[in-house]
Enzyme design. Structure first.
Site, PDB file in Angstrom:
ATOM      1  N   TYR A 109       0.866  -1.183   0.000  1.00  0.00           N
ATOM      2  CA  TYR A 109       0.000   0.000   0.000  1.00  0.00           C
ATOM      3  C   TYR A 109       0.898   1.226   0.000  1.00  0.00           C
ATOM      4  CZ  TYR A 109      -3.073   3.626   1.912  1.00  0.00           C
ATOM      5  OH  TYR A 109      -3.770   4.785   2.107  1.00  0.00           O
ATOM      6  N   GLU A 197      -3.645   7.422  -4.020  1.00  0.00           N
ATOM      7  CA  GLU A 197      -3.502   6.163  -3.283  1.00  0.00           C
ATOM      8  C   GLU A 197      -3.376   5.007  -4.255  1.00  0.00           C
ATOM      9  OE1 GLU A 197      -6.174   4.873   0.324  1.00  0.00           O
ATOM     10  OE2 GLU A 197      -6.897   3.906  -1.486  1.00  0.00           O
TER      11      GLU A 197
END
Ligand code: GDP
Ligand code: MN
Length: 389
Positions: A109, A197
């Site tokens: 991530y 993101e």
């Protein structure tokens, strides 16, 4: 402003971030065509809606053949995708993105977000990327590493190394990841993004980093200087009442409650939301009609409030200054007649031309009650709703 995954990936690619090759489709046949053209050993078909959690909601399917791609697109297109980010009614899928599948060794991530409290961009990374990042954040927040960028400074290599070695990458991957994180920061800065993101950032079977998902949120106030970003807006993803209000120049935000509100001034509008809640009721919208609203804008604004089927009562709270009370009253009466007003209306009017405004309301034949203060207005609305329930 949000954009779709495919739009975010196109922008990432322009900043040098590796993304899988793919194409957009609105029919199963088109999806099959994209897959045929890609000619990959496997494909991923992905619902394009402004919401995360698509994988768990059946909106992401890995396929082994062109026929499978067609069947997956058939299943996903037209579905109401329901995830923790959509609300119970879900989101209608109108487009799918078909891309060459990636062989995933690990899912990381990474994100760049505007840290409003710190007044700077923060960069985050975690070795535990994938579909459960919310759980990681809740259960093992120490597994999410973060650093902040000093204003006027770049994201330094050493900061990237701290994050990426923390994720367990090898030296070559850290080198690639450093360029990648710096590209995300460049994008965020150049395009006024408040969030970039990538989840998951895949480590492929070949050891390379590839962005498999992308979510970018742009600051609405920056759209004027980023026309390329503004052009990415998808009107089908915007609430139609908010869209109509924007076109009128009204500051309207739809909320979950059942008390429609019309107020002048953002501060007074927020205070009105507060007193409604304190009286035990819930606002259905925020609406600041502003100072210079014309009778026509008031009429249209009132129509927008009434177009929301959740609205069971309306509270008008106006402190007449530049906006005169008589203009407000005439606008409300016009809309109420046109729309055949059925829900109870509570009005609190003060300020410029208040007597004339009250006279217009009194002589309109409309059924409404007058409140002398804000708290009285909120209490009256709450009472009316209780009576109805
Ligand atoms: P989200 O659920 O809306 O965040 O959608 P994602 O784009 O993140 O996809 C969900 C999951 O699908 C990812 O976490 C991956 O596990 C899986 N996935 C996505 N692309 C690929 C791919 O190319 N290959 C494989 N094997 N899995 C993928
Ligand atoms: Mn994802």
């Amino acid at each position: 402003m949000n954009v779709h995954e495919y739009q975010a990936k196109e922008m990432l690619a322009r900043f040098g971030v590796p993304v899988p090759k793919g194409g957009l489709a609105t029919t199963p046949q088109e999806a099959a065509g994209v897959a045929r053209e890609l000619g990959a050993p496997a494909f991923v078909v992905k619902a394009q809606v402004h919401a995360g959690g698509r994988g768990k909601a059946g909106g992401v399917k890995v396929c082994k053949s062109v026929d499978e791609v067609q069947a997956a697109a058939q299943a996903i297109l037209g579905m109401h995708l329901i995830s923790h980010q959509t609300g119970p009614e879900g989101k209608l899928v109108r487009k799918v993105w078909v891309e060459a599948a990636t062989e995933i060794a690990r899912e990381l991530y990474v994100a760049v977000v505007l840290d409003r409290g710190a007044e700077r961009l923060a960069v985050m990374a975690s070795p535990d990327g994938g579909m459960d990042i919310e759980e990681v954040a809740a259960a093992t927040p120490e597994r999410i590493f973060s650093t902040r960028i000093d204003p006027g400074q770049p994201l330094w290599d050493f900061q990237c190394r701290q994050l990426l070695f923390g994720c367990g990458l090898d030296a070559a991957q850290v080198r690639q990841g450093t360029g990648l994180l710096q590209a995300l920061v460049e994008l965020a800065t150049a395009k006024d993004a408040t969030q970039v993101e990538i989840n998951p950032l895949a480590v492929t079977a070949q050891g390379k980093l590839v962005a498999l998902d992308a979510k970018i949120n742009f600051d609405d106030s920056g759209l004027r200087r980023n026309p390329d970003v503004a052009a990415l807006k998808d009107p089908t993803e915007t609430d139609e009442l908010e869209l109509a209000a924007t076109e009128l120049g009204l500051n309207y935000i739809r909320l979950e409650g059942n008390v429609g509100t019309m107020v002048n001034g953002a501060g007074l509008a927020m205070a009105t939301m507060d007193v409604i809640k304190m009286a035990g009721a819930q606002p259905a919208n925020f609406l600041d009609v502003g100072g210079g609203a014309s009778e026509e804008m008031i009429t249209k604004g009132f129509e927008i409030i009434l177009d929301d089927p959740k609205v069971e009562a309306i509270l008008i709270n106006i402190f007449g200054g530049i906006l005169r009370c008589d203009v407000l009253a005439a606008g409300v009466v016009g809309a109420a007649r046109k729309m055949d007003l059925k829900v109870p209306l509570v009005v609190r009017l003060e300020g410029t031309n208040v007597a004339e405004g009250r006279r217009i309301l009194d002589e309109s034949g409309l059924n409404f009650s007058v409140a002398g203060s804000m708290s009285e207005a909120a209490a009256k609305v709450a009472q009316v709703l209780e009576g109805a329930a």
